[in-house]
Design a protein around this motif. Structure first.
Motif, short mmCIF file in Angstrom:
data_model
loop_
_atom_site.label_atom_id
_atom_site.label_comp_id
_atom_site.label_asym_id
_atom_site.label_seq_id
_atom_site.Cartn_x
_atom_site.Cartn_y
_atom_site.Cartn_z
N LEU A 9 39.65 32.93 26.65
CA LEU A 9 38.26 33.13 27.09
C LEU A 9 38.07 32.84 28.58
O LEU A 9 37.85 33.75 29.38
N ASP A 10 38.18 31.55 28.94
CA ASP A 10 37.91 31.13 30.32
C ASP A 10 38.90 31.78 31.27
O ASP A 10 40.10 31.57 31.16
N GLY A 11 38.40 32.60 32.18
CA GLY A 11 39.27 33.24 33.17
C GLY A 11 39.83 34.58 32.73
O GLY A 11 40.52 35.25 33.50
N PRO A 93 34.00 42.96 34.39
CA PRO A 93 33.84 44.41 34.24
C PRO A 93 34.95 45.03 33.39
O PRO A 93 36.12 44.66 33.51
N GLY A 94 34.56 45.93 32.52
CA GLY A 94 35.54 46.69 31.73
C GLY A 94 36.00 46.00 30.45
O GLY A 94 36.66 46.62 29.62
N VAL A 95 35.65 44.73 30.27
CA VAL A 95 36.18 43.97 29.13
C VAL A 95 35.64 44.47 27.79
O VAL A 95 36.40 44.67 26.84
N GLY A 186 49.65 38.45 31.66
CA GLY A 186 48.99 37.48 32.54
C GLY A 186 47.87 38.15 33.32
O GLY A 186 47.98 39.31 33.71
N ILE A 187 46.79 37.39 33.55
CA ILE A 187 45.68 37.88 34.36
C ILE A 187 45.61 37.01 35.60
O ILE A 187 45.41 35.79 35.51
N GLY A 188 45.78 37.62 36.77
CA GLY A 188 45.71 36.85 38.02
C GLY A 188 46.87 37.18 38.93
O GLY A 188 47.25 38.34 39.06
N LYS A 189 47.45 36.12 39.52
CA LYS A 189 48.52 36.31 40.51
C LYS A 189 49.88 36.06 39.87
O LYS A 189 50.08 35.05 39.19
N ARG A 190 50.82 36.97 40.12
CA ARG A 190 52.18 36.85 39.58
C ARG A 190 52.78 35.48 39.88
O ARG A 190 53.37 34.83 39.02
N LYS A 195 56.12 33.38 34.11
CA LYS A 195 56.79 33.64 32.83
C LYS A 195 56.17 34.78 32.01
O LYS A 195 56.74 35.18 31.00
N ALA A 196 55.02 35.28 32.43
CA ALA A 196 54.37 36.35 31.65
C ALA A 196 55.20 37.63 31.73
O ALA A 196 55.80 37.92 32.77
N GLU A 197 55.23 38.41 30.63
CA GLU A 197 56.01 39.66 30.60
C GLU A 197 55.48 40.65 31.63
O GLU A 197 56.23 41.43 32.20
N LYS A 198 54.15 40.63 31.83
CA LYS A 198 53.53 41.54 32.79
C LYS A 198 52.28 40.84 33.31
O LYS A 198 51.69 40.02 32.59
N VAL A 199 51.89 41.16 34.55
CA VAL A 199 50.68 40.55 35.11
C VAL A 199 49.81 41.65 35.72
O VAL A 199 50.33 42.54 36.40
N VAL A 200 48.51 41.61 35.45
CA VAL A 200 47.56 42.48 36.16
C VAL A 200 46.53 41.57 36.83
O VAL A 200 46.35 40.43 36.42
N ALA A 201 45.90 42.08 37.89
CA ALA A 201 44.98 41.23 38.65
C ALA A 201 43.73 40.88 37.86
O ALA A 201 43.26 39.74 37.90
N LYS A 202 43.20 41.86 37.12
CA LYS A 202 41.94 41.63 36.40
C LYS A 202 42.06 42.15 34.96
O LYS A 202 42.81 43.11 34.72
#
Ligand code: B16
Ligand code: MG
Length: 214
Positions: A9-11, A93-95, A186-190, A195-202
């Motif tokens: 939830l948070d973030g 946005p978009g969630v 992951g959501i945020g900065k790589r 350890k996340a398989e993939k990361v997006v900014a938002k």
């Protein structure tokens, strides 16, 4: 094949991570503890009492169990104050669209938050109905990085952990997902979510096509 997506939830759904930071910062200032946004990364996803202990470690102070509890309660009162002023428009946005399209495609969707305030937050945002299952900090003994919350979500959805994808903004959350045998977006900065398989900014950058990559 990913059969279920479990959202933090948070973030991830809303920027309540910002309000947690502001409330901890206010407490740190009162205690004379230097506390930065970088320090705050350690508090993300972990329980309120564990966060209090990390703050004490940063400040190099010790407190009685009673004082610790009182100060953590004080932080929570400030956090709830900020949250109660939140508007439904503050959902990222978009969630909503993302979750609706996941469900239309037959992907099961749950919310798993370490926060004891999670129900209040989703009610204020009017998004309870988006999730088939909601599990929060009031239902578990061990907080992230322990896998308990994610295993509980998978169990309630009746989907094997290996078929679940977790969406997380905190390092402790990524560790919890992996400990549960789940993959993690992951959501945020790589650099904060190595350890996340993939990361997006938002969260809104997460597309259905990405499900194939897991
Ligand atoms: P509370 P999440 C977590 O929520 C927060 O990231 C973390 O910073 C907070 O300490 C924890 O909830 C407990 O929150 O004090 O409201 O019970 O990211 O797992 O949704
Ligand atoms: Mg989070």
């Amino acid at each position: 094949m990913i059969k279920a997506v479990i959202f933090d939830l948070d973030g991830v759904i809303v920027d309540t991570a910002r309000y947690h930071f502001l409330a901890w910062k206010r407490l740190a200032d009162e205690l004379g503890i230097p506390f930065t946004e970088a320090d705050n990364e350690r508090l993300k996803g972990v329980s309120r009492m564990r966060s209090m202990e990390i703050l004490m470690e940063i400040g190099g102070i010790t407190l009685s169990a009673h004082d610790k509890e009182q100060l953590a309660n004080k932080k929570n009162t400030w956090f709830v104050d900020y949250v109660e002023r939140m508007l439904p428009e503050e959902i990222y946005p978009g969630v909503k669209k993302l979750i609706e399209s996941l469900r239309q495609r037959g992907v099961r969707v749950a919310l798993a938050s370490s926060s004891k305030n999670a129900k209040t937050v989703i009610q204020l945002l009017h998004i309870q109905q988006l999730f088939e299952v909601v599990v929060d900090g009031t239902m578990i003994v061990h907080s992230k990085p322990d896998p308990e919350i994610f295993l509980l979500a998978a169990n309630r959805l009746n989907i094997p952990p290996a078929d679940c994808l977790v969406v997380e903004d905190a390092e402790a959350g990524v560790e919890a997902a992996h400990a549960a045998g789940m993959r993690c977006l992951g959501i945020g900065k790589r650099e904060q979510l190595l350890k996340a398989e993939k990361v997006v900014a938002k969260t809104g950058d997460f597309t259905l096509a990405m499900l194939e990559e897991f």
